[in-house]
Every structure is written in structure tokens, then in C-alpha cells.
Design an enzyme around this catalytic site. Sequence first.
Site, mmCIF file in Angstrom:
data_model
loop_
_atom_site.group_PDB
_atom_site.id
_atom_site.type_symbol
_atom_site.label_atom_id
_atom_site.label_comp_id
_atom_site.label_asym_id
_atom_site.label_seq_id
_atom_site.Cartn_x
_atom_site.Cartn_y
_atom_site.Cartn_z
ATOM 1 C CE LYS A 1 -1.817 1.529 4.050
ATOM 2 N NZ LYS A 1 -1.560 2.941 4.391
ATOM 3 C CG ASN A 2 2.223 2.660 3.540
ATOM 4 O OD1 ASN A 2 1.069 2.958 3.218
ATOM 5 N ND2 ASN A 2 2.570 2.434 4.791
ATOM 6 N NE ARG B 1 0.295 11.700 7.251
ATOM 7 C CZ ARG B 1 0.674 12.954 7.393
ATOM 8 N NH1 ARG B 1 -0.238 13.874 7.548
ATOM 9 N NH2 ARG B 1 1.941 13.285 7.392
ATOM 10 C CB CYS C 1 -5.943 9.918 11.007
ATOM 11 S SG CYS C 1 -4.353 9.280 11.516
ATOM 12 N NE ARG D 1 -0.121 10.255 10.393
ATOM 13 C CZ ARG D 1 -0.624 9.236 9.700
ATOM 14 N NH1 ARG D 1 -1.754 8.711 10.072
ATOM 15 N NH2 ARG D 1 -0.005 8.759 8.631
ATOM 16 N N PRO D 2 0.588 16.234 11.216
ATOM 17 C CG PRO D 2 2.239 17.312 12.418
ATOM 18 C CD PRO D 2 1.335 16.137 12.468
ATOM 19 C CB VAL D 3 1.452 18.268 5.857
ATOM 20 C CG1 VAL D 3 0.740 16.929 5.712
ATOM 21 C CG2 VAL D 3 0.450 19.422 5.885
ATOM 22 C CG ASP D 4 5.276 20.581 10.554
ATOM 23 O OD1 ASP D 4 4.631 19.508 10.624
ATOM 24 O OD2 ASP D 4 6.358 20.736 11.132
ATOM 25 C CD GLN D 5 9.423 19.149 9.613
ATOM 26 O OE1 GLN D 5 10.545 19.194 9.105
ATOM 27 N NE2 GLN D 5 9.010 20.018 10.529
ATOM 28 C CG ASP E 1 2.893 1.302 9.572
ATOM 29 O OD1 ASP E 1 3.142 1.550 8.378
ATOM 30 O OD2 ASP E 1 2.548 2.176 10.397
ATOM 31 C CB ILE F 1 6.445 6.748 15.001
ATOM 32 C CG1 ILE F 1 7.739 5.944 14.853
ATOM 33 C CG2 ILE F 1 6.125 7.557 13.733
ATOM 34 C CD1 ILE F 1 8.959 6.741 14.394
ATOM 35 N NE ARG G 1 -7.556 4.286 5.276
ATOM 36 C CZ ARG G 1 -7.058 5.421 5.759
ATOM 37 N NH1 ARG G 1 -7.541 5.937 6.855
ATOM 38 N NH2 ARG G 1 -6.071 6.026 5.136
HETATM 39 C C1 EPZ Z 1 3.877 6.918 6.564
HETATM 40 O O1 EPZ Z 1 3.041 7.909 7.107
HETATM 41 C C2 EPZ Z 1 2.988 5.691 6.373
HETATM 42 N N1 EPZ Z 1 1.919 6.013 5.415
HETATM 43 C C3 EPZ Z 1 2.395 5.276 7.716
HETATM 44 O O2 EPZ Z 1 1.656 4.082 7.487
HETATM 45 C C4 EPZ Z 1 3.538 4.967 8.685
HETATM 46 O O3 EPZ Z 1 2.996 4.648 9.939
HETATM 47 C C5 EPZ Z 1 4.454 6.198 8.803
HETATM 48 O O4 EPZ Z 1 4.925 6.589 7.493
HETATM 49 C C6 EPZ Z 1 5.666 5.926 9.686
HETATM 50 O O5 EPZ Z 1 6.389 4.850 9.159
HETATM 51 C C7 EPZ Z 1 2.222 6.009 4.088
HETATM 52 O O6 EPZ Z 1 3.348 5.761 3.678
HETATM 53 C C8 EPZ Z 1 1.089 6.305 3.153
HETATM 54 P P1 EPZ Z 1 5.706 10.297 8.769
HETATM 55 P P2 EPZ Z 1 3.572 9.437 7.179
HETATM 56 O O7 EPZ Z 1 5.587 11.551 7.968
HETATM 57 O O8 EPZ Z 1 4.485 9.718 6.051
HETATM 58 C C9 EPZ Z 1 5.566 13.574 12.179
HETATM 59 C C10 EPZ Z 1 -0.135 2.640 7.723
HETATM 60 O O9 EPZ Z 1 -0.591 2.059 8.718
HETATM 61 N N2 EPZ Z 1 5.439 14.543 11.066
HETATM 62 O O10 EPZ Z 1 6.889 9.409 8.540
HETATM 63 O O11 EPZ Z 1 2.367 10.282 7.369
HETATM 64 C C11 EPZ Z 1 4.343 12.665 12.267
HETATM 65 O O12 EPZ Z 1 3.312 13.277 13.025
HETATM 66 C C12 EPZ Z 1 0.247 4.094 7.802
HETATM 67 O O13 EPZ Z 1 0.068 2.104 6.599
HETATM 68 C C13 EPZ Z 1 5.352 15.903 11.358
HETATM 69 O O14 EPZ Z 1 5.335 16.311 12.536
HETATM 70 O O15 EPZ Z 1 4.401 9.415 8.524
HETATM 71 C C14 EPZ Z 1 4.915 11.449 12.941
HETATM 72 O O16 EPZ Z 1 4.961 11.657 14.336
HETATM 73 C C15 EPZ Z 1 -0.094 4.687 9.134
HETATM 74 N N3 EPZ Z 1 5.254 16.796 10.328
HETATM 75 C C16 EPZ Z 1 6.339 11.376 12.399
HETATM 76 O O17 EPZ Z 1 6.639 12.697 11.908
HETATM 77 C C17 EPZ Z 1 5.267 16.406 9.007
HETATM 78 O O18 EPZ Z 1 5.201 17.266 8.108
HETATM 79 C C18 EPZ Z 1 6.535 10.379 11.255
HETATM 80 O O19 EPZ Z 1 5.537 10.657 10.308
HETATM 81 C C19 EPZ Z 1 5.359 15.020 8.735
HETATM 82 C C20 EPZ Z 1 5.458 14.117 9.766
#
Ligand code: EPZ
Length: 421
Positions: A22-23, A93, A117, A122-126, A309, A331, A401
Amino acid sequence: MDKLLIRGGRALHGTVSISGAKNAALPELCAALLTADTVTLKNVPRLQDVVTMEKLIRNMGVAFTRSDDGIVTLNAAALDKPEAPYELVKTMRASVLALGPLLARFGKATVSLPGGCAIGSRPVDQHIKGLQAMGAIIDVAHGYMNAHLPKGWTRLKGARITTDMVTVTGTENFLMAACLADGVTILENAAQEPEIPDLAEMLIAMGAKISGHGTSRITITGVEKLHGCTHSVVADRIEAGTFLCAVAATGGDVILENARADHLDALLDKLREAGALVTQSPHGLQVTSSGKLKAQSFRTTEYPGFPTDMQAQMMALNVVAAGSSIATETIFENRFMHVNELVRLGANIQIDGRAAMVTGNAKLSGAHVMATDLRASASLVIAGLVAEGETTIERIYHLDRGYDRMEEKLRGIGADIERVK
Ligand code: EPZ
């Protein structure tokens, strides 16, 4: 709403085929937006999130076909609406992955903020920070990110990007955006999850110049244009890990076709320490277990560490294994939603902030439980497969999903499980 009905207590035997990840499929569908040529993706899993991404991409004006054997073709030549609207983004997301490619190819994008969620804010600030480093102007207003290039710019500019924390989809957004940028982009603390090198290999097949993918430092040299390609989605290591935990907990002997041991080192270490036998065979991963295991403490962290995960699924195993264990989730801030439901089945778990203390040897008994998020649902399925009697799991749209026909695959290896409408 569909439910799953499970009658537990049976060992699992046979062979199950692991689907495409999926990812990996989600970013790779978005990568097709980077070219006007046709892109063919094979081994695309049949998941609700993929259906949502299909709706999102069709809504932009992309031609999209999908065959029954998981082959998808996309052509974004006629894309005329570089937008990702709220009603689609709020359910998934990963829609944020459209931002980088749309900006890179069209110089503008309007993408809804994902919102939180179940497992966290789940912010996207980065994502915003990195794309701004490449020159993008991104205004956030009314729940949308409105991105465009500075006056007179025709392309993003290569930049050196260091995010505050490792972000998987952030790395993927930057990777895709940088392919068409002017100059060199260096991602300093890139994510190393196997889905990233898989995406990079697809982009390279489209003509991108990328090196270092799979390590924490990725270098991309921008090109003018990308062409089409045919790419096969890498096997889903989390689906494989979920089945490994299920067989380890119930006992049995199962071969997971297409699964790759080299994507699961941290989990395999724990399962072997627990007493399961896991070996890589030419057909995939073979797992053998007596069902009588020793609980293992673990701590989730970025790849190649123990995957967040897989936290809920490993906890379900620890619940029935001998001895106490601690699961630490580093995480996400709210990823213990499965705990209360496991307790309804008879588990003995105490949460203390980011840690969950599990007292093992629980004699689980079937009950009515409710899925709260994707991987929590998988954890309840594993517990239901072990529990004595009948378990009903509500709200399994969460499971759909991210798992491709899970109950069919489990029935195929001897589980007594059915979906009821
Ligand atoms: C990806 O989510 C996966 N989803 C998630 O899988 C997985 O749990 C996660 O990576 C961690 O491995 C997909 O690939 C579609 P992150 P992502 O950005 O990219 C913080 C599943 O079950 N963060 O690596 O959204 C965030 O809040 C799903 O298949 C910010 O603060 O995760 C988290 O604490 C769930 N700001 C940490 O970083 C940002 O702009 C890691 O998040 C981005 C992230």
C-alpha cells in the site's frame, strides 16, 4: 457496515500470497503525475486507499485504467485540475503526496490539509518546509495548501533539505518534486523505508537522476522532462509482518509468497527471539511456530528499526506469549487504540504514556470488539484467531483500507473467519 466473525483456536497451515505494498503504490500512483506519457503499474493491491487515490487522480483529469490482475495504467497528459479536494483528502492522508508532483510539473497545486486521524495529529509542516526550500510559495488558508512558483519561475529549484524529523511521505514528496527541479536536491535525513527505494527505482525508470535512495542521504539531479515506464510495486512488508505475527501466535506452518526477509529484519529478530522459526525460501518467507512463545519487548522507530505499523500486531502476540513485555511507541502520539479492545478479549495491558506494559499468558475469550484504525484492526484479527470462541470485529472498513482480502487469505490457510454484511 461489514463485520468479521472469527472462531479462534485453530493453527494455520498452507501458503498465502503477499500483495503489493500500500505504502509504495500510493506514492507511485502520484509519480505518474510527473509525465504526460503513460505509466503502467503492476502488482497494485486491491485496497480502499488505492480506490481513494484513483478517485483523487481521476478528479484531476488523469486517464486511469485498472485490470483484475492488479495492472493499472495512468496518463496525465490531459490533467487540467491540479487539486486534491477536502472530501477526498479527509479520508486518506496520503493524498498529500499529490503536492510535490503537481508543483513540479504544473508549478501550482491546491491540496487540502489532511486533518488528523485516529493515530495522531499527522501535521504536514515538514512537507511545506521542504517544498518552500525548493522555492515554492505555499499559503495555508481555509484548510487548503495553495502552492505556486515565484513570479517568472518555470520550475522548482534544487535545494538541500533537512527535516525536523524523519518523514516517509515527506521524503517521497521531495523526491518526486526534485526530479523536475532545476539543479541538485539533497535530502539530508531522508526516510529509508523500503517503499522509498521502490519509488526511486520507478522514477529512475522514468528518466530521473537519483542516488542514495535507501540511505538517509538522497541526491537528485533535476531533468527537464520524465517519460513513461512500467513498474511492479514491491511486496507489502507490513502485510507480510501481520501474517507472520498471526501464525506465530496461533501456531502452524505457513509460506508467505513474495515476502522479503530483508525488509523485515527488526521484526524477524523479535519473532525468532520469541521462539518462532522464520526462514527465507525461494518462494518467500516460511514461518513455523508451536504457538507457545516468549513475549518480547520492543520499541518502534524509523526504518530499519521496528516498524510502528507492526506495533499493534506484535502486541497481540505478546498478549498470549509467556512473560511480561513492554511496547514503546516513539513515532505516533496515539497509537494504542487497540489496547482497550484487546483488554475486552482478556488481555492484561497497562498504558503509561508512550509505553504499554503487557502481562502475557492471557487466556483470550471471544468477544465483540471495534476496529479503530488500520493496524489496530489487524491486531484484533490476530487476537480473535487465538481467542477461545467467537469474536466479532465491527467497523472493518479500517482493515479494508490497507489489507487486500485478508479474510479470504486467512481462510485459505485454515482460519475460521467470515465477513458478514
Ligand atoms: C507513513 O506515514 C505511512 N503512510 C504510515 O503508514 C507509517 O505509519 C508512517 O509513514 C511511519 O512509518 C504512508 O506511507 C502512506 P511520517 P507518514 O511523515 O508519512 C511527524 C499505515 O498504517 N510529522 O513518517 O504520514 C508525524 O506526526 C500508515 O500504513 C510531522 O510532525 O508518517 C509522525 O509523528 C499509518 N510533520 C512522524 O513525523 C510532518 O510534516 C513520522 O511521520 C510530517 C510528519
